[in-house]
Write a protein that holds these residues in place. Structure first.
Motif, PDB file in Angstrom:
ATOM      1  N   PRO A 114      54.282  -1.419   7.100  1.00 52.90           N
ATOM      2  CA  PRO A 114      53.152  -0.958   7.925  1.00 52.90           C
ATOM      3  C   PRO A 114      52.918  -1.899   9.104  1.00 52.90           C
ATOM      4  CG  PRO A 114      52.364  -1.995   5.886  1.00 52.90           C
ATOM      5  CD  PRO A 114      53.852  -1.959   5.795  1.00 52.90           C
ATOM      6  N   VAL A 115      53.025  -1.369  10.325  1.00 50.32           N
ATOM      7  CA  VAL A 115      52.785  -2.178  11.544  1.00 50.32           C
ATOM      8  C   VAL A 115      51.880  -1.385  12.477  1.00 50.32           C
ATOM      9  CG1 VAL A 115      54.962  -3.468  11.474  1.00 50.32           C
ATOM     10  CG2 VAL A 115      54.895  -1.283  12.664  1.00 50.32           C
ATOM     11  N   PRO A 116      51.193  -2.060  13.400  1.00 53.43           N
ATOM     12  CA  PRO A 116      50.412  -1.307  14.390  1.00 53.43           C
ATOM     13  C   PRO A 116      51.369  -0.488  15.258  1.00 53.43           C
ATOM     14  CG  PRO A 116      49.954  -3.681  14.507  1.00 53.43           C
ATOM     15  CD  PRO A 116      51.131  -3.507  13.622  1.00 53.43           C
ATOM     16  N   ARG A 117      50.858   0.571  15.883  1.00 44.82           N
ATOM     17  CA  ARG A 117      51.697   1.282  16.860  1.00 44.82           C
ATOM     18  C   ARG A 117      51.977   0.311  17.987  1.00 44.82           C
ATOM     19  NH1 ARG A 117      51.312   6.901  16.943  1.00 44.82           N
ATOM     20  NH2 ARG A 117      51.048   6.867  19.187  1.00 44.82           N
ATOM     21  N   ARG A 130      39.186  -7.463   8.357  1.00 45.57           N
ATOM     22  CA  ARG A 130      39.383  -8.905   8.248  1.00 45.57           C
ATOM     23  C   ARG A 130      40.887  -9.173   8.245  1.00 45.57           C
ATOM     24  NH1 ARG A 130      38.235 -10.322   1.869  1.00 45.57           N
ATOM     25  NH2 ARG A 130      39.210  -8.455   0.998  1.00 45.57           N
ATOM     26  N   GLU A 131      41.249 -10.478   8.285  1.00 42.80           N
ATOM     27  CA  GLU A 131      42.658 -10.853   8.278  1.00 42.80           C
ATOM     28  C   GLU A 131      42.994 -11.501   6.942  1.00 42.80           C
ATOM     29  OE1 GLU A 131      44.219 -12.340  11.990  1.00 42.80           O
ATOM     30  OE2 GLU A 131      42.407 -11.696  13.057  1.00 42.80           O
ATOM     31  N   GLU A 153      49.910  -5.186  -3.705  1.00 41.72           N
ATOM     32  CA  GLU A 153      50.639  -4.497  -2.630  1.00 41.72           C
ATOM     33  C   GLU A 153      51.055  -5.502  -1.543  1.00 41.72           C
ATOM     34  OE1 GLU A 153      49.680  -1.276   0.904  1.00 41.72           O
ATOM     35  OE2 GLU A 153      48.174  -1.597  -0.634  1.00 41.72           O
ATOM     36  N   ALA A 154      50.128  -6.383  -1.178  1.00 38.29           N
ATOM     37  CA  ALA A 154      50.422  -7.379  -0.133  1.00 38.29           C
ATOM     38  C   ALA A 154      51.488  -8.368  -0.610  1.00 38.29           C
ATOM     39  CB  ALA A 154      49.139  -8.116   0.250  1.00 38.29           C
ATOM     40  N   GLN A 155      51.370  -8.806  -1.861  1.00 40.15           N
ATOM     41  CA  GLN A 155      52.372  -9.738  -2.400  1.00 40.15           C
ATOM     42  C   GLN A 155      53.745  -9.073  -2.463  1.00 40.15           C
ATOM     43  OE1 GLN A 155      50.310 -10.705  -6.093  1.00 40.15           O
ATOM     44  NE2 GLN A 155      50.092 -12.823  -5.422  1.00 40.15           N
ATOM     45  N   GLN A 156      53.761  -7.811  -2.909  1.00 31.91           N
ATOM     46  CA  GLN A 156      55.041  -7.101  -3.028  1.00 31.91           C
ATOM     47  C   GLN A 156      55.670  -6.904  -1.653  1.00 31.91           C
ATOM     48  OE1 GLN A 156      56.417  -6.363  -6.142  1.00 31.91           O
ATOM     49  NE2 GLN A 156      58.195  -6.185  -4.802  1.00 31.91           N
ATOM     50  N   PHE A 160      46.523  -7.577   8.691  1.00 31.15           N
ATOM     51  CA  PHE A 160      45.195  -7.054   9.009  1.00 31.15           C
ATOM     52  C   PHE A 160      44.804  -6.110   7.884  1.00 31.15           C
ATOM     53  CE2 PHE A 160      46.713  -7.177  13.665  1.00 31.15           C
ATOM     54  CZ  PHE A 160      46.233  -8.472  13.835  1.00 31.15           C
ATOM     55  N   GLU A 161      43.555  -6.233   7.421  1.00 31.05           N
ATOM     56  CA  GLU A 161      43.055  -5.243   6.467  1.00 31.05           C
ATOM     57  C   GLU A 161      42.172  -4.256   7.222  1.00 31.05           C
ATOM     58  OE1 GLU A 161      41.073  -4.865   2.039  1.00 31.05           O
ATOM     59  OE2 GLU A 161      40.410  -6.517   3.290  1.00 31.05           O
ATOM     60  N   THR A 162      42.469  -2.975   7.068  1.00 35.35           N
ATOM     61  CA  THR A 162      41.661  -1.923   7.698  1.00 35.35           C
ATOM     62  C   THR A 162      41.105  -1.040   6.584  1.00 35.35           C
ATOM     63  OG1 THR A 162      43.373  -0.219   7.834  1.00 35.35           O
ATOM     64  CG2 THR A 162      43.361  -1.868   9.581  1.00 35.35           C
ATOM     65  N   ASP A 163      40.280  -0.084   6.971  1.00 37.01           N
ATOM     66  CA  ASP A 163      39.747   0.832   5.965  1.00 37.01           C
ATOM     67  C   ASP A 163      40.886   1.584   5.273  1.00 37.01           C
ATOM     68  OD1 ASP A 163      37.233   0.039   6.546  1.00 37.01           O
ATOM     69  OD2 ASP A 163      36.780   1.724   7.885  1.00 37.01           O
ATOM     70  N   ALA A 164      41.981   1.786   6.013  1.00 39.15           N
ATOM     71  CA  ALA A 164      43.083   2.604   5.480  1.00 39.15           C
ATOM     72  C   ALA A 164      44.103   1.801   4.678  1.00 39.15           C
ATOM     73  CB  ALA A 164      43.775   3.319   6.637  1.00 39.15           C
ATOM     74  N   GLY A 165      44.111   0.489   4.825  1.00 35.77           N
ATOM     75  CA  GLY A 165      45.121  -0.285   4.101  1.00 35.77           C
ATOM     76  C   GLY A 165      45.475  -1.569   4.839  1.00 35.77           C
ATOM     77  N   ILE A 166      46.686  -2.078   4.596  1.00 33.01           N
ATOM     78  CA  ILE A 166      47.102  -3.311   5.248  1.00 33.01           C
ATOM     79  C   ILE A 166      48.198  -3.036   6.281  1.00 33.01           C
ATOM     80  CG2 ILE A 166      46.413  -4.996   3.492  1.00 33.01           C
ATOM     81  CD1 ILE A 166      49.279  -4.819   2.370  1.00 33.01           C
ATOM     82  N   VAL A 167      48.192  -3.884   7.322  1.00 33.05           N
ATOM     83  CA  VAL A 167      49.148  -3.762   8.423  1.00 33.05           C
ATOM     84  C   VAL A 167      49.673  -5.166   8.708  1.00 33.05           C
ATOM     85  CG1 VAL A 167      49.378  -3.106  10.857  1.00 33.05           C
ATOM     86  CG2 VAL A 167      47.718  -1.928   9.426  1.00 33.05           C
TER      87      VAL A 167
END
Ligand code: ADP
Length: 398
Positions: A120-123, A204-205, A250-253, A273-280
Protein backbone atom coordinates in the motif's frame (compact mmCIF):
# COMPACT_ATOMS: atom_id res chain seq x y z
CA UNK A 1 38.46 -11.29 12.92
CA UNK A 2 40.27 -9.52 15.70
CA UNK A 3 43.08 -11.95 16.56
CA UNK A 4 43.30 -10.50 20.07
CA UNK A 5 39.75 -11.58 20.89
CA UNK A 6 38.79 -14.19 18.31
CA UNK A 7 35.67 -12.14 17.59
CA UNK A 8 34.53 -10.43 14.40
CA UNK A 9 35.25 -6.89 13.25
CA UNK A 10 32.29 -4.93 11.89
CA UNK A 11 32.98 -1.71 10.00
CA UNK A 12 30.36 1.02 9.91
CA UNK A 13 30.56 3.74 7.29
CA UNK A 14 29.56 7.07 8.85
CA UNK A 15 30.41 8.47 12.26
CA UNK A 16 27.07 9.81 13.48
CA UNK A 17 25.03 8.89 16.53
CA UNK A 18 23.79 5.66 14.94
CA UNK A 19 27.39 4.43 14.69
CA UNK A 20 28.05 5.67 18.21
CA UNK A 21 25.17 3.62 19.64
CA UNK A 22 26.09 0.61 17.46
CA UNK A 23 29.60 0.86 18.90
CA UNK A 24 28.10 0.76 22.37
CA UNK A 25 26.22 -2.44 21.46
CA UNK A 26 29.31 -4.00 19.86
CA UNK A 27 31.20 -3.79 23.17
CA UNK A 28 28.79 -6.22 24.83
CA UNK A 29 29.38 -8.70 22.00
CA UNK A 30 33.13 -8.60 22.64
CA UNK A 31 33.75 -6.33 19.68
CA UNK A 32 34.74 -2.76 18.97
CA UNK A 33 33.11 -1.17 15.96
CA UNK A 34 35.47 0.13 13.26
CA UNK A 35 34.18 3.50 12.07
CA UNK A 36 34.77 5.42 8.84
CA UNK A 37 34.22 9.01 9.79
CA UNK A 38 34.54 12.27 7.90
CA UNK A 39 35.91 14.07 10.94
CA UNK A 40 37.61 13.01 14.21
CA UNK A 41 34.96 15.10 16.02
CA UNK A 42 31.99 13.10 14.73
CA UNK A 43 29.78 11.44 17.32
CA UNK A 44 31.12 7.87 16.91
CA UNK A 45 34.69 8.96 16.19
CA UNK A 46 34.82 10.45 19.68
CA UNK A 47 34.33 7.03 21.28
CA UNK A 48 35.33 4.10 19.03
CA UNK A 49 38.86 2.71 19.31
CA UNK A 50 39.34 2.06 15.59
CA UNK A 51 38.41 5.18 13.65
CA UNK A 52 39.50 5.75 10.05
CA UNK A 53 39.11 9.22 8.65
CA UNK A 54 37.74 9.31 5.11
CA UNK A 55 34.69 10.07 3.05
CA UNK A 56 32.02 7.61 2.02
CA UNK A 57 32.15 8.79 -1.59
CA UNK A 58 35.82 7.76 -1.96
CA UNK A 59 36.01 4.18 -3.27
CA UNK A 60 39.71 3.83 -2.40
CA UNK A 61 38.99 4.89 1.20
CA UNK A 62 36.09 2.43 1.42
CA UNK A 63 38.28 -0.38 0.03
CA UNK A 64 41.02 0.31 2.56
CA UNK A 65 38.44 0.57 5.36
CA UNK A 66 36.87 -2.78 4.47
CA UNK A 67 40.18 -4.67 4.70
CA UNK A 68 40.02 -7.06 7.66
CA UNK A 69 36.32 -6.40 8.35
CA UNK A 70 34.07 -9.46 8.69
CA UNK A 71 31.15 -7.29 7.60
CA UNK A 72 30.72 -3.68 6.52
CA UNK A 73 27.53 -1.70 7.06
CA UNK A 74 26.32 1.93 7.15
CA UNK A 75 24.97 4.55 9.51
CA UNK A 76 23.45 6.47 6.56
CA UNK A 77 22.31 5.84 3.00
CA UNK A 78 24.70 8.16 1.17
CA UNK A 79 27.37 5.71 0.00
CA UNK A 80 27.18 5.63 -3.81
CA UNK A 81 25.42 2.49 -4.92
CA UNK A 82 28.15 1.66 -7.45
CA UNK A 83 30.77 1.68 -4.67
CA UNK A 84 28.72 -0.82 -2.64
CA UNK A 85 28.36 -3.09 -5.68
CA UNK A 86 32.10 -2.79 -6.44
CA UNK A 87 33.10 -3.80 -2.91
CA UNK A 88 30.65 -6.72 -2.91
CA UNK A 89 32.11 -7.90 -6.24
CA UNK A 90 35.55 -7.85 -4.61
CA UNK A 91 34.27 -10.19 -1.88
CA UNK A 92 33.48 -7.71 0.89
CA UNK A 93 30.46 -8.73 2.98
CA UNK A 94 28.67 -5.40 2.75
CA UNK A 95 25.10 -5.07 4.04
CA UNK A 96 22.55 -4.06 3.01
CA UNK A 97 23.65 -4.80 -0.56
CA UNK A 98 23.46 -2.41 -3.50
CA UNK A 99 20.28 -4.04 -4.88
CA UNK A 100 18.49 -3.50 -1.58
CA UNK A 101 19.76 -0.13 -0.36
CA UNK A 102 18.80 1.62 -3.59
CA UNK A 103 15.19 1.53 -2.32
CA UNK A 104 16.25 3.57 0.70
CA UNK A 105 18.32 5.97 -1.42
CA UNK A 106 15.93 6.75 -4.21
CA UNK A 107 12.27 7.55 -3.48
CA UNK A 108 11.21 7.00 -7.08
CA UNK A 109 12.76 3.52 -7.24
CA UNK A 110 11.19 2.78 -3.84
CA UNK A 111 7.71 3.85 -4.97
CA UNK A 112 8.07 1.88 -8.24
CA UNK A 113 9.17 -1.31 -6.49
CA UNK A 114 6.56 -1.06 -3.73
CA UNK A 115 3.85 -0.49 -6.35
CA UNK A 116 5.07 -3.59 -8.25
CA UNK A 117 4.99 -5.62 -5.05
CA UNK A 118 1.43 -4.51 -4.36
CA UNK A 119 2.37 -2.80 -1.08
CA UNK A 120 0.00 0.00 0.00
CA UNK A 121 1.48 3.36 -1.13
CA UNK A 122 0.01 6.82 -1.69
CA UNK A 123 -0.95 7.62 -5.28
CA UNK A 124 2.22 9.03 -6.81
CA UNK A 125 3.97 9.99 -10.03
CA UNK A 126 7.45 10.95 -11.21
CA UNK A 127 7.32 14.47 -12.66
CA UNK A 128 9.59 16.53 -14.85
CA UNK A 129 7.47 19.63 -15.46
CA UNK A 130 4.93 21.81 -13.70
CA UNK A 131 2.39 20.55 -16.24
CA UNK A 132 2.99 17.00 -14.93
CA UNK A 133 2.23 18.18 -11.39
CA UNK A 134 -0.96 19.97 -12.51
CA UNK A 135 -1.98 16.85 -14.41
CA UNK A 136 -1.37 14.71 -11.32
CA UNK A 137 -3.48 17.02 -9.13
CA UNK A 138 -6.25 16.86 -11.73
CA UNK A 139 -6.06 13.06 -11.76
CA UNK A 140 -6.44 12.99 -7.97
CA UNK A 141 -9.49 15.23 -8.18
CA UNK A 142 -10.97 13.08 -10.95
CA UNK A 143 -10.43 9.90 -8.94
CA UNK A 144 -11.99 11.58 -5.94
CA UNK A 145 -9.20 10.37 -3.68
CA UNK A 146 -7.72 13.72 -2.78
CA UNK A 147 -8.52 15.27 0.58
CA UNK A 148 -11.02 18.10 0.53
CA UNK A 149 -9.01 20.96 -0.94
CA UNK A 150 -10.62 23.76 1.04
CA UNK A 151 -10.18 21.89 4.32
CA UNK A 152 -6.51 21.27 3.51
CA UNK A 153 -5.91 24.89 2.57
CA UNK A 154 -5.33 24.13 -1.10
CA UNK A 155 -6.36 26.31 -3.99
CA UNK A 156 -8.53 23.91 -5.91
CA UNK A 157 -9.42 20.34 -6.74
CA UNK A 158 -6.61 17.86 -6.21
CA UNK A 159 -4.35 20.32 -4.39
CA UNK A 160 -2.29 20.37 -2.31
CA UNK A 161 0.07 17.65 -3.50
CA UNK A 162 3.23 16.53 -1.73
CA UNK A 163 6.45 16.88 -3.73
CA UNK A 164 9.58 15.00 -2.72
CA UNK A 165 13.19 15.13 -3.86
CA UNK A 166 13.97 11.71 -5.32
CA UNK A 167 17.31 11.63 -3.49
CA UNK A 168 18.99 13.15 -0.49
CA UNK A 169 16.05 14.32 1.69
CA UNK A 170 16.00 13.78 5.45
CA UNK A 171 14.10 15.14 8.46
CA UNK A 172 11.54 16.71 6.14
CA UNK A 173 14.11 18.55 4.05
CA UNK A 174 13.27 17.59 0.50
CA UNK A 175 9.49 17.48 1.13
CA UNK A 176 7.24 20.32 -0.08
CA UNK A 177 3.48 20.85 0.09
CA UNK A 178 2.44 22.42 -3.21
CA UNK A 179 -0.77 24.42 -3.11
CA UNK A 180 -1.09 25.39 -6.74
CA UNK A 181 0.48 25.42 -10.21
CA UNK A 182 2.64 28.47 -9.41
CA UNK A 183 4.26 26.67 -6.47
CA UNK A 184 4.85 23.65 -8.69
CA UNK A 185 6.43 25.87 -11.36
CA UNK A 186 8.80 27.41 -8.84
CA UNK A 187 9.92 24.06 -7.43
CA UNK A 188 10.35 22.32 -10.77
CA UNK A 189 12.47 25.29 -11.93
CA UNK A 190 15.12 24.38 -9.32
CA UNK A 191 15.92 21.28 -11.40
CA UNK A 192 15.64 18.88 -8.42
CA UNK A 193 14.42 15.46 -9.62
CA UNK A 194 10.98 15.04 -8.05
CA UNK A 195 8.09 12.72 -7.42
CA UNK A 196 4.66 13.93 -6.31
CA UNK A 197 2.19 12.16 -4.07
CA UNK A 198 -1.33 12.66 -2.83
CA UNK A 199 -1.50 14.23 0.60
CA UNK A 200 -2.50 11.26 2.72
CA UNK A 201 -5.26 12.07 5.25
CA UNK A 202 -3.21 10.52 8.01
CA UNK A 203 -4.40 9.97 11.54
CA UNK A 204 -0.88 9.42 12.78
CA UNK A 205 2.49 7.97 11.76
CA UNK A 206 3.71 4.50 12.68
CA UNK A 207 6.94 2.59 12.15
CA UNK A 208 7.51 -1.14 11.80
CA UNK A 209 11.10 -2.21 12.47
CA UNK A 210 12.43 -5.63 11.48
CA UNK A 211 15.85 -7.20 11.08
CA UNK A 212 16.86 -9.85 8.56
CA UNK A 213 20.02 -11.95 8.38
CA UNK A 214 21.69 -13.36 5.24
CA UNK A 215 20.39 -16.77 6.35
CA UNK A 216 16.90 -15.26 6.04
CA UNK A 217 15.90 -15.19 9.69
CA UNK A 218 13.74 -12.21 10.58
CA UNK A 219 12.77 -10.57 13.87
CA UNK A 220 10.06 -7.93 14.24
CA UNK A 221 9.77 -5.29 16.97
CA UNK A 222 6.46 -4.05 18.31
CA UNK A 223 4.96 -1.40 16.00
CA UNK A 224 5.47 2.12 17.34
CA UNK A 225 3.85 5.53 16.88
CA UNK A 226 6.22 8.27 15.75
CA UNK A 227 5.26 11.85 16.52
CA UNK A 228 6.70 14.45 14.12
CA UNK A 229 7.05 18.19 14.51
CA UNK A 230 8.22 20.31 11.56
CA UNK A 231 9.20 17.15 9.69
CA UNK A 232 11.40 15.90 12.56
CA UNK A 233 10.55 12.91 14.74
CA UNK A 234 10.23 14.20 18.31
CA UNK A 235 8.70 11.25 20.16
CA UNK A 236 8.31 7.50 19.74
CA UNK A 237 5.61 5.62 21.67
CA UNK A 238 6.11 1.87 22.05
CA UNK A 239 3.87 0.09 21.48
CA UNK A 240 1.70 2.42 19.36
CA UNK A 241 -1.20 3.28 21.73
CA UNK A 242 -4.56 1.84 20.78
CA UNK A 243 -3.29 0.03 17.71
CA UNK A 244 -5.41 -3.06 17.13
CA UNK A 245 -3.63 -6.42 17.26
CA UNK A 246 -4.81 -7.05 13.71
CA UNK A 247 -3.29 -3.85 12.32
CA UNK A 248 -0.07 -4.31 14.29
CA UNK A 249 0.39 -7.80 12.86
CA UNK A 250 -0.44 -6.48 9.38
CA UNK A 251 2.28 -3.81 9.69
CA UNK A 252 4.84 -6.29 11.01
CA UNK A 253 4.01 -8.78 8.25
CA UNK A 254 4.31 -6.03 5.64
CA UNK A 255 7.78 -5.11 6.95
CA UNK A 256 8.86 -8.77 7.01
CA UNK A 257 7.56 -9.33 3.47
CA UNK A 258 9.39 -6.22 2.24
CA UNK A 259 12.64 -7.27 3.97
CA UNK A 260 12.49 -10.60 2.14
CA UNK A 261 11.31 -9.20 -1.20
CA UNK A 262 13.96 -6.46 -1.28
CA UNK A 263 16.70 -8.75 0.05
CA UNK A 264 17.49 -6.51 3.01
CA UNK A 265 20.22 -7.64 5.41
CA UNK A 266 20.31 -5.74 8.69
CA UNK A 267 17.53 -3.50 9.94
CA UNK A 268 14.63 -2.31 7.86
CA UNK A 269 12.44 0.49 9.21
CA UNK A 270 9.15 0.89 7.36
CA UNK A 271 7.68 4.34 8.03
CA UNK A 272 3.90 4.15 7.76
CA UNK A 273 0.89 6.44 7.70
CA UNK A 274 -2.23 5.25 9.48
CA UNK A 275 -5.48 6.41 7.87
CA UNK A 276 -9.09 5.57 8.54
CA UNK A 277 -8.83 2.99 5.76
CA UNK A 278 -5.62 1.27 6.81
CA UNK A 279 -1.85 1.65 6.57
CA UNK A 280 0.22 3.16 3.76
CA UNK A 281 4.01 3.02 3.36
CA UNK A 282 5.73 6.41 3.49
CA UNK A 283 9.36 5.41 3.25
CA UNK A 284 12.07 2.88 4.01
CA UNK A 285 15.33 3.09 5.97
CA UNK A 286 17.90 0.27 6.06
CA UNK A 287 19.95 0.95 9.16
CA UNK A 288 19.35 1.59 12.84
CA UNK A 289 16.53 4.11 12.91
CA UNK A 290 15.32 6.87 15.21
CA UNK A 291 12.04 4.99 15.65
CA UNK A 292 14.04 2.16 17.29
CA UNK A 293 16.12 4.05 19.86
CA UNK A 294 13.59 3.06 22.53
CA UNK A 295 14.80 -0.56 22.18
CA UNK A 296 18.10 0.17 23.98
CA UNK A 297 16.36 -0.06 27.35
CA UNK A 298 12.84 -0.86 26.17
CA UNK A 299 13.35 -4.21 24.42
CA UNK A 300 15.25 -7.40 25.30
CA UNK A 301 17.57 -6.83 22.34
CA UNK A 302 18.35 -3.33 21.14
CA UNK A 303 18.09 -2.45 17.47
CA UNK A 304 21.83 -1.74 17.45
CA UNK A 305 22.75 -5.21 18.68
CA UNK A 306 20.16 -6.68 16.32
CA UNK A 307 21.75 -4.91 13.37
CA UNK A 308 25.17 -6.30 14.33
CA UNK A 309 23.72 -9.79 14.75
CA UNK A 310 22.05 -9.55 11.35
CA UNK A 311 25.09 -8.39 9.38
CA UNK A 312 27.21 -11.09 11.09
CA UNK A 313 24.55 -13.74 10.36
CA UNK A 314 24.15 -14.53 14.05
CA UNK A 315 20.72 -15.72 15.21
CA UNK A 316 18.38 -12.81 15.98
CA UNK A 317 17.68 -11.62 19.52
CA UNK A 318 14.40 -11.45 21.43
CA UNK A 319 12.43 -8.32 20.48
CA UNK A 320 9.96 -8.44 23.40
CA UNK A 321 9.35 -5.14 25.17
CA UNK A 322 10.81 -4.73 28.67
CA UNK A 323 7.82 -2.72 29.96
CA UNK A 324 4.17 -2.16 29.01
CA UNK A 325 4.87 1.45 27.95
CA UNK A 326 8.12 2.90 26.60
CA UNK A 327 8.63 6.43 25.31
CA UNK A 328 11.66 7.89 23.59
CA UNK A 329 11.88 11.65 23.16
CA UNK A 330 14.52 13.30 21.01
CA UNK A 331 16.58 16.11 22.47
CA UNK A 332 17.09 18.86 19.93
CA UNK A 333 19.55 21.70 20.31
CA UNK A 334 17.77 24.64 22.00
CA UNK A 335 18.39 28.36 21.68
CA UNK A 336 21.89 29.58 22.50
CA UNK A 337 22.59 30.84 26.03
CA UNK A 338 21.25 29.80 29.42
CA UNK A 339 22.43 26.80 31.38
CA UNK A 340 25.16 24.56 30.01
CA UNK A 341 24.15 21.07 28.89
CA UNK A 342 26.02 19.70 31.90
CA UNK A 343 24.00 21.83 34.33
CA UNK A 344 20.79 20.81 32.60
CA UNK A 345 21.73 17.17 33.04
CA UNK A 346 22.27 17.81 36.75
CA UNK A 347 18.79 19.24 37.09
CA UNK A 348 17.21 16.46 35.08
CA UNK A 349 18.85 13.74 37.18
CA UNK A 350 17.64 15.48 40.34
CA UNK A 351 14.14 15.81 38.92
CA UNK A 352 13.62 12.25 37.67
CA UNK A 353 16.15 9.51 38.50
CA UNK A 354 14.32 6.98 36.30
CA UNK A 355 14.98 8.74 32.99
CA UNK A 356 17.62 7.14 30.76
CA UNK A 357 19.73 9.72 28.93
CA UNK A 358 21.73 9.34 25.72
CA UNK A 359 23.80 12.30 24.61
CA UNK A 360 25.62 12.03 21.31
CA UNK A 361 28.63 14.26 22.01
CA UNK A 362 27.50 16.71 19.35
CA UNK A 363 27.85 20.48 19.29
CA UNK A 364 24.54 22.08 20.24
CA UNK A 365 22.90 23.85 17.30
CA UNK A 366 19.23 24.89 17.29
CA UNK A 367 17.08 22.06 15.95
CA UNK A 368 19.94 19.53 15.69
CA UNK A 369 19.37 16.09 17.25
CA UNK A 370 21.89 16.03 20.10
CA UNK A 371 20.52 13.14 22.15
CA UNK A 372 17.43 11.33 23.35
CA UNK A 373 15.78 10.22 26.58
CA UNK A 374 13.85 7.04 27.29
CA UNK A 375 11.31 6.31 30.03
CA UNK A 376 9.78 2.90 30.82
CA UNK A 377 6.64 2.33 32.87
CA UNK A 378 3.17 0.88 33.10
CA UNK A 379 1.04 3.78 31.94
CA UNK A 380 1.63 5.42 28.54
CA UNK A 381 0.19 8.81 29.53
CA UNK A 382 2.47 9.33 32.53
CA UNK A 383 5.51 7.80 30.81
CA UNK A 384 5.00 10.16 27.89
CA UNK A 385 4.71 13.19 30.16
CA UNK A 386 7.95 12.26 31.96
CA UNK A 387 9.85 11.76 28.70
CA UNK A 388 8.61 15.07 27.28
CA UNK A 389 9.53 16.91 30.48
CA UNK A 390 13.02 15.35 30.50
CA UNK A 391 13.65 16.24 26.85
CA UNK A 392 12.48 19.81 27.54
CA UNK A 393 14.81 20.13 30.51
CA UNK A 394 17.78 19.19 28.36
CA UNK A 395 16.64 21.23 25.41
CA UNK A 396 15.51 24.43 27.06
CA UNK A 397 16.98 24.15 30.55
CA UNK A 398 13.65 24.55 32.32
P1 ADP B 1 12.19 12.58 4.91
O1 ADP B 1 12.84 11.61 3.98
O2 ADP B 1 12.74 13.95 4.83
O3 ADP B 1 12.05 12.06 6.33
P2 ADP B 1 9.40 11.88 4.48
O4 ADP B 1 9.04 11.30 3.17
O5 ADP B 1 9.48 10.93 5.63
O6 ADP B 1 10.72 12.75 4.34
O7 ADP B 1 8.35 13.02 4.85
C1 ADP B 1 8.50 13.84 6.00
C2 ADP B 1 7.14 14.09 6.65
O8 ADP B 1 6.26 14.74 5.73
C3 ADP B 1 6.42 12.80 7.01
O9 ADP B 1 6.84 12.31 8.26
C4 ADP B 1 4.97 13.25 7.01
O10 ADP B 1 4.65 13.91 8.22
C5 ADP B 1 4.93 14.25 5.87
N1 ADP B 1 4.52 13.58 4.61
C6 ADP B 1 5.34 13.00 3.72
N2 ADP B 1 4.66 12.46 2.69
C7 ADP B 1 3.36 12.72 2.92
C8 ADP B 1 2.14 12.42 2.21
N3 ADP B 1 2.13 11.79 1.04
N4 ADP B 1 0.98 12.84 2.79
C9 ADP B 1 0.96 13.49 3.96
N5 ADP B 1 2.06 13.81 4.66
C10 ADP B 1 3.26 13.44 4.16
Amino acid sequence: MDTRTGLPVVGMVGGGQLARMTHQASIALGQSLRVLSVSPDDSAALVAADVRIGTHTDLAALREFAKGCDAVTFDHEHVPNGHIAALAAEGVKIYPGAEAIVFAQDKQRMRERLSELGAPVPRWRAVSSAADVVDFAASLAAAGTAVDASAAGGSGAGWPVVAKAVRGGYDGRGVWMLGDAAAAEELVATGTPLIVEEQVPLRRELAALVARSPFGQVAAYPVVETVQRDGICVEVLAPAPGLSEERAVEAQQLAIDLAHALGVVGLLAVELFETDAGIVVNELAMRPHNSGHWTIEGARTSQFEQHLRAVLDYPMGDTSPAAPAVVMANVLGGPAGGMSIDERLHHLFADDPGVRVHLYGKQVRPGRKIGHVTVLGDDMTSVRARAARAARRLQEGE
